[in-house]
Write a protein that holds these residues in place. Structure first.
Motif, PDB file in Angstrom:
ATOM      1  N   ALA A 179      11.503 -12.608  56.019  1.00 22.36           N
ATOM      2  CA  ALA A 179      12.703 -13.258  56.552  1.00 22.36           C
ATOM      3  C   ALA A 179      12.378 -14.027  57.817  1.00 22.36           C
ATOM      4  O   ALA A 179      11.399 -13.737  58.521  1.00 22.36           O
ATOM      5  N   ASP A 180      13.220 -15.000  58.090  1.00 26.65           N
ATOM      6  CA  ASP A 180      13.183 -15.661  59.383  1.00 26.65           C
ATOM      7  C   ASP A 180      13.446 -14.586  60.436  1.00 26.65           C
ATOM      8  O   ASP A 180      14.272 -13.692  60.246  1.00 26.65           O
ATOM      9  N   ARG A 181      12.733 -14.659  61.547  1.00 22.10           N
ATOM     10  CA  ARG A 181      12.870 -13.624  62.575  1.00 22.10           C
ATOM     11  C   ARG A 181      14.316 -13.438  63.030  1.00 22.10           C
ATOM     12  O   ARG A 181      14.727 -12.336  63.386  1.00 22.10           O
ATOM     13  N   THR A 182      15.084 -14.503  63.020  1.00 23.90           N
ATOM     14  CA  THR A 182      16.472 -14.414  63.459  1.00 23.90           C
ATOM     15  C   THR A 182      17.348 -13.678  62.458  1.00 23.90           C
ATOM     16  O   THR A 182      18.478 -13.299  62.782  1.00 23.90           O
ATOM     17  N   ALA A 183      16.866 -13.485  61.234  1.00 29.19           N
ATOM     18  CA  ALA A 183      17.681 -12.861  60.190  1.00 29.19           C
ATOM     19  C   ALA A 183      17.350 -11.394  59.958  1.00 29.19           C
ATOM     20  O   ALA A 183      18.034 -10.727  59.182  1.00 29.19           O
ATOM     21  N   VAL A 184      16.314 -10.883  60.611  1.00 27.59           N
ATOM     22  CA  VAL A 184      15.853  -9.523  60.336  1.00 27.59           C
ATOM     23  C   VAL A 184      16.940  -8.485  60.594  1.00 27.59           C
ATOM     24  O   VAL A 184      17.159  -7.571  59.789  1.00 27.59           O
ATOM     25  N   SER A 185      17.657  -8.601  61.698  1.00 33.87           N
ATOM     26  CA  SER A 185      18.706  -7.621  62.021  1.00 33.87           C
ATOM     27  C   SER A 185      19.806  -7.623  60.969  1.00 33.87           C
ATOM     28  O   SER A 185      20.294  -6.560  60.551  1.00 33.87           O
ATOM     29  N   GLU A 186      20.196  -8.814  60.513  1.00 41.04           N
ATOM     30  CA  GLU A 186      21.241  -8.909  59.490  1.00 41.04           C
ATOM     31  C   GLU A 186      20.762  -8.312  58.172  1.00 41.04           C
ATOM     32  O   GLU A 186      21.529  -7.638  57.469  1.00 41.04           O
ATOM     33  N   VAL A 187      19.497  -8.531  57.834  1.00 40.07           N
ATOM     34  CA  VAL A 187      18.937  -7.961  56.610  1.00 40.07           C
ATOM     35  C   VAL A 187      19.010  -6.439  56.667  1.00 40.07           C
ATOM     36  O   VAL A 187      19.443  -5.781  55.712  1.00 40.07           O
ATOM     37  N   ARG A 188      18.586  -5.857  57.782  1.00 42.15           N
ATOM     38  CA  ARG A 188      18.614  -4.404  57.922  1.00 42.15           C
ATOM     39  C   ARG A 188      20.038  -3.869  57.805  1.00 42.15           C
ATOM     40  O   ARG A 188      20.275  -2.834  57.183  1.00 42.15           O
ATOM     41  N   GLU A 189      20.993  -4.580  58.408  1.00 43.41           N
ATOM     42  CA  GLU A 189      22.381  -4.134  58.358  1.00 43.41           C
ATOM     43  C   GLU A 189      22.903  -4.135  56.926  1.00 43.41           C
ATOM     44  O   GLU A 189      23.600  -3.206  56.507  1.00 43.41           O
ATOM     45  N   ARG A 190      22.552  -5.152  56.162  1.00 45.92           N
ATOM     46  CA  ARG A 190      23.025  -5.236  54.781  1.00 45.92           C
ATOM     47  C   ARG A 190      22.382  -4.174  53.893  1.00 45.92           C
ATOM     48  O   ARG A 190      23.021  -3.643  52.984  1.00 45.92           O
TER      49      ARG A 190
END
Length: 224
Positions: free
Chosen positions: A203-214
Motif C-alpha cells: 500500500a501507499d504509506r498514507t493508506a496503511v492505517s486505513e488498511v489496518r482499520e478495515r
C-alpha cells in the motif's frame, strides 16, 4: 512473532526496524562491534559474535524463534545461520547477491524457505519473507510503497469474506494470504478469511492505517 536476524548492516537493521514497528520481537546477531553498538543504541537485543556459530545463535533462544534470517554480505555465514535455524524448526530466509550464478542459487535455495535479493527488494522484502509471504509477484517497490502483514482478529468485519471481495483503499492491494501459521501464498479465488489469518498488503504509506482499520476493525483502533 519472534525473529532472529544475523547481520545488522544496512539490510539487517532496516528489516529489524520494520518488524519492530509492527510489534514483533527481534534479536540481532552481529560480529562487528561498531554495528552491534549501533543496533543496541536503537534499543535492539544484540548477541555479539559469529552468526555461523551454533553456540552464538543458541544465545538468541532459537527454540522460541519463529524465523531466522541470514542477512549479512557473506553467503556462507547466511547459509550456516539458516541451517542452524532449520535444525531448531525455524523458518529460514537467506540473503544472496543478484550476481551469483544460477547453479549457486539452486545449491542454496533448495535448502531454505526463502531467498531474498536485497539489492532488489531491500528490507521490506526481507521482512515479508520472514513473515512467510510470497513477494515474487511484486516486480518493484518505490519509496512511496510499504509492505505490511496484518493478523486478522476473530471479531474483524472481514472474517467470513473471500479475500478477493475485501474492500481496501484504491492505493492498496492484498497480495498474499495464509491461515494461522501456514505459509502465505497468492490468494485463490475462493479463499475465505478466518480469525487468526494473516494478510500481506502492499500500500501507499498514507493508506496503511486505513488498511489496518478495515482488516482489523476495533482491534486496530484500540492499538492506535
Amino acid at each position: 512473532m519472534r525473529f532472529v536476524i544475523v547481520g545488522s548492516g544496512r539490510v539487517g537493521l532496516r528489516t529489524a526496524r520494520i518488524l519492530q514497528e509492527e510489534g514483533h520481537e527481534v534479536t540481532l546477531v552481529e560480529s562487528d562491534a561498531e554495528k552491534a553498538d549501533r543496533a543496541r543504541d536503537e534499543g535492539f537485543m544484540v548477541v555479539e559474535g559469529d552468526g555461523a556459530s551454533e553456540e552464538i545463535l543458541e544465545q538468541t533462544d532459537l527454540a522460541t524463534a519463529d524465523a531466522v534470517a541470514g542477512l549479512t554480505g557473506d553467503l556462507n555465514v547466511n547459509f550456516a545461520a539458516c541451517m542452524i535455524g532449520k535444525h531448531y524448526g525455524c523458518r529460514t530466509v537467506l540473503r544472496i547477491d543478484e550476481d551469483y550464478r544460477e547453479d549457486i542459487y539452486h545449491k542454496f535455495a533448495d535448502d531454505v524457505d526463502e531467498v531474498v535479493y536485497p539489492e532488489r527488494l531491500g528490507a521490506a522484502g526481507a521482512k515479508t519473507a520472514l513473515l512467510g509471504g510470497n513477494f515474487n509477484v511484486i516486480a518493484d517497490l518505490t519509496e512511496e510503497l510499504q509492505l505490511t502483514t496484518v493478523v486478522v482478529p476473530d471479531d474483524s468485519p472481514v472474517v467470513g469474506q473471500q479475500v478477493s471481495a475485501v474492500e481496501v483503499p484504491e492505493n492498496a492491494r492484498i497480495y498474499a494470504h495464509g491461515h494461522g501459521r501456514e505459509r502465505m501464498t497468492i490468494p485463490l479465488p475462493n479463499a475465505t478469511i478466518e480469525g487468526g489469518d494473516r494478510l500481506a498488503v502492499i500500500a501507499d504509506r498514507t493508506a496503511v492505517s486505513e488498511v489496518r482499520e478495515r482488516l482489523q476493525g476495533e482491534a486496530a483502533g484500540a492499538a492506535d
